[in-house]
Design a protein around this motif. Structure first.
Motif, mmCIF file in Angstrom:
data_model
loop_
_atom_site.group_PDB
_atom_site.id
_atom_site.type_symbol
_atom_site.label_atom_id
_atom_site.label_comp_id
_atom_site.label_asym_id
_atom_site.label_seq_id
_atom_site.Cartn_x
_atom_site.Cartn_y
_atom_site.Cartn_z
ATOM 1 N N LEU A 120 0.837 -1.208 0.000
ATOM 2 C CA LEU A 120 0.000 0.000 0.000
ATOM 3 C C LEU A 120 0.873 1.259 0.000
ATOM 4 O O LEU A 120 0.551 2.241 -0.693
ATOM 5 N N ALA A 121 1.972 1.227 0.747
ATOM 6 C CA ALA A 121 2.870 2.386 0.789
ATOM 7 C C ALA A 121 3.454 2.680 -0.596
ATOM 8 O O ALA A 121 3.466 3.828 -1.051
ATOM 9 N N LEU A 122 3.912 1.650 -1.285
ATOM 10 C CA LEU A 122 4.459 1.835 -2.632
ATOM 11 C C LEU A 122 3.398 2.349 -3.596
ATOM 12 O O LEU A 122 3.661 3.237 -4.418
ATOM 13 N N LEU A 123 2.190 1.791 -3.471
ATOM 14 C CA LEU A 123 1.106 2.206 -4.362
ATOM 15 C C LEU A 123 0.749 3.675 -4.157
ATOM 16 O O LEU A 123 0.656 4.446 -5.116
ATOM 17 N N LYS A 124 0.540 4.072 -2.896
ATOM 18 C CA LYS A 124 0.110 5.447 -2.609
ATOM 19 C C LYS A 124 1.237 6.456 -2.859
ATOM 20 O O LYS A 124 0.972 7.639 -3.065
ATOM 21 N N ALA A 125 2.482 5.975 -2.858
ATOM 22 C CA ALA A 125 3.606 6.871 -3.165
ATOM 23 C C ALA A 125 3.845 6.979 -4.666
ATOM 24 O O ALA A 125 4.746 7.700 -5.104
ATOM 25 N N GLY A 126 3.030 6.270 -5.465
ATOM 26 C CA GLY A 126 3.167 6.321 -6.917
ATOM 27 C C GLY A 126 4.391 5.596 -7.437
ATOM 28 O O GLY A 126 4.913 5.921 -8.509
ATOM 29 N N GLY B 289 -2.539 -1.293 11.553
ATOM 30 C CA GLY B 289 -2.992 0.075 11.774
ATOM 31 C C GLY B 289 -4.439 0.163 12.209
ATOM 32 O O GLY B 289 -5.048 -0.829 12.632
ATOM 33 N N ASN B 290 -5.007 1.365 12.060
ATOM 34 C CA ASN B 290 -6.374 1.603 12.533
ATOM 35 C C ASN B 290 -7.409 1.284 11.459
ATOM 36 O O ASN B 290 -7.075 0.811 10.362
ATOM 37 N N GLY B 291 -8.675 1.556 11.785
ATOM 38 C CA GLY B 291 -9.764 1.243 10.863
ATOM 39 C C GLY B 291 -9.643 1.985 9.543
ATOM 40 O O GLY B 291 -9.952 1.426 8.484
ATOM 41 N N SER B 292 -9.193 3.229 9.581
ATOM 42 C CA SER B 292 -9.039 3.998 8.338
ATOM 43 C C SER B 292 -7.939 3.413 7.464
ATOM 44 O O SER B 292 -8.043 3.413 6.233
ATOM 45 N N PHE B 293 -6.889 2.891 8.086
ATOM 46 C CA PHE B 293 -5.826 2.252 7.312
ATOM 47 C C PHE B 293 -6.339 0.952 6.682
ATOM 48 O O PHE B 293 -6.089 0.680 5.502
ATOM 49 N N SER B 294 -7.072 0.162 7.466
ATOM 50 C CA SER B 294 -7.636 -1.086 6.940
ATOM 51 C C SER B 294 -8.605 -0.805 5.793
ATOM 52 O O SER B 294 -8.629 -1.531 4.798
ATOM 53 N N ALA B 295 -9.401 0.266 5.931
ATOM 54 C CA ALA B 295 -10.346 0.642 4.875
ATOM 55 C C ALA B 295 -9.601 1.105 3.621
ATOM 56 O O ALA B 295 -10.005 0.795 2.492
ATOM 57 N N LEU B 296 -8.505 1.841 3.819
ATOM 58 C CA LEU B 296 -7.700 2.303 2.683
ATOM 59 C C LEU B 296 -7.090 1.108 1.945
ATOM 60 O O LEU B 296 -7.071 1.075 0.710
ATOM 61 N N PHE B 297 -6.636 0.121 2.704
ATOM 62 C CA PHE B 297 -6.088 -1.082 2.077
ATOM 63 C C PHE B 297 -7.172 -1.795 1.273
ATOM 64 O O PHE B 297 -6.949 -2.183 0.115
ATOM 65 N N ALA B 298 -8.357 -1.954 1.865
ATOM 66 C CA ALA B 298 -9.461 -2.653 1.181
ATOM 67 C C ALA B 298 -9.897 -1.918 -0.080
ATOM 68 O O ALA B 298 -10.252 -2.542 -1.091
ATOM 69 N N GLN B 299 -9.854 -0.601 -0.036
ATOM 70 C CA GLN B 299 -10.250 0.212 -1.187
ATOM 71 C C GLN B 299 -9.281 0.018 -2.350
ATOM 72 O O GLN B 299 -9.687 -0.045 -3.517
#
Length: 385
Positions: free
Chosen positions: A195-201, A221-231
């Motif tokens: 996810l870090a590589l993806l969001k960093a482009g 991480g927290n719920g927002s991180f888990s949701a970001l991963f799922a998205q």
């Protein structure tokens, strides 16, 4: 025997743990891994996989010969891996779990109470040193500081050939498939680094060609991180077995490690194997309560990544802390190999005891220490008789 793509990726993940019971300087351990990795993969007969980056063995104290590796990772390639929907040129990044004698990984485990603003870190530059957040906004994605430091090492430390994984991934064809995998600590780090590589482009591969395959990972991480991963990595179920999926954490319901670090799941640990005898029960509850306090002090509500679960036969209730650890290790390690039906990949070194593998694991590390202290008390009592 032929193995499906999930089984192949799991074996590659296991191969990253060849040094799990080894001690030595970084140079010594690197030499062991260099010599053993490709032959191990070849001998497993899982397909045409070859090591194309690494392996890299990293230690926080590289000259310490009395500790294990702190991080091991590598990339393997198969030019025609069969995914069921076709064959693809495929790269697998495998991240090792906690080595028995890794001091740095125990420190990572301890850094659950400190957190990093994930978006803030990505925007500052994902290769910059992660900084502890001073305030927490639950609407934003955060990861444990320990997870962030683990990701930072994976991204910034070069292979023996002098190339980072960021530099290597920039050279692979955009049409290739890319899988991030790891077990235990590797099961938290591998989806997080994806996810870090993806969001960093920094991934040029089409989103539909990038997959995560973590197993037995604690929540990073927290719920927002888990949701970001799922998205960004939608869960894909690829077959009738629980393990035949992508972009989800595969977990055994009797495995303690994935119970970290959500409060409700941590609270379930003391009775996971039935009602423990009084003294072991007190020890396990005290260690779990300490873990809960640590998770709460982060200011985060830790939430597991999406995934699928499976269950082994309910284990008998342990009567001692040693039996508890042995049961927990069976459910954390062997149960996964049994589910997938893959060839076992033994460590290059022999563990010093049947319980030492618990030393650096979430929750189990504390129980392991309590077990050692109980053994020492027994020894002192016998000497005093």
């Amino acid at each position: 025997m032929s193995y499906n793509i999930h089984q192949q990726v799991f074996v590659l993940s296991n191969a990253s743990n060849l040094l799990s019971a080894c001690k030595g300087t970084q140079a010594d351990l690197q030499g062991k891994m260099d010599a053993a990795l490709q032959p191990t993969i070849t001998n497993a007969k899982i397909g045409d996989w070859s090591v194309v980056w690494g392996p890299k063995v990293w230690k926080f104290n590289p000259g310490n010969a009395n500790s294990g590796p702190d991080r091991v990772w590598y990339i393997a390639r198969n030019p025609s891996a069969n995914f069921g929907d076709g064959t693809y040129d495929t790269y697998v990044l495998a991240v090792a779990g906690t080595a028995d004698s890794s001091f740095e990984n125990i420190v990572i485990d301890a850094y659950v109470d400190k957190v990093v603003d994930f978006y803030g870190w990505v925007q500052a530059g994902i290769t910059t040193t992660p900084e502890q957040a001073t305030t927490v906004d639950q609407a934003k994605p955060y990861i444990a500081y320990g997870t962030a430091t683990g990701i930072s090492t994976l991204l910034t430390v070069a292979s023996p050939a002098g190339q980072t994984i960021i530099e290597f991934l920039a050279t692979i064809p955009a049409t290739s498939r890319l899988v991030f995998t790891g077990h235990s600590l590797g099961g938290a780090l591998s989806p997080s680094v994806a996810l870090a590589l993806l969001k960093a482009g920094l991934l040029k591969n089409a989103t539909g060609n990038v997959f995560a395959y973590p197993t037995a990972g604690p929540s990073p991480g927290n719920g927002s991180f888990s949701a970001l991963f799922a998205q960004n990595f939608p869960l894909i179920s690829g077959g009738p077995a629980a393990y035949q999926m992508w972009n989800g954490n595969l977990t055994n319901t009797y495995d303690i490690v994935p119970h970290a670090w959500g409060i409700d799941s941590l609270n379930a640990i003391p009775t996971l194997y039935g009602k423990l005898p009084f003294i072991p029960g007190l020890a396990v509850r005290a260690i779990v309560n300490s873990a809960i306090d640590k998770a709460k002090s982060s200011g985060l509500g830790y939430v597991s990544l999406q995934g699928q679960t499976f269950s082994t036969t309910a284990p008998p209730t342990p009567k001692t802390l040693k039996a508890f650890l042995q049961t927990a290790l069976q459910e954390h390690i062997s149960a996964y190999g049994s589910l997938l039906g893959t060839p076992s990949i033994p460590s290059l070194c022999k563990p010093t005891s049947s319980t030492e593998q618990a030393r650096g694991l979430p929750i189990l590390g504390g129980i392991y220490q309590a077990h050692l202290e109980a053994k020492e008390m027994e020894r002192l009592e016998k000497e005093g008789e």
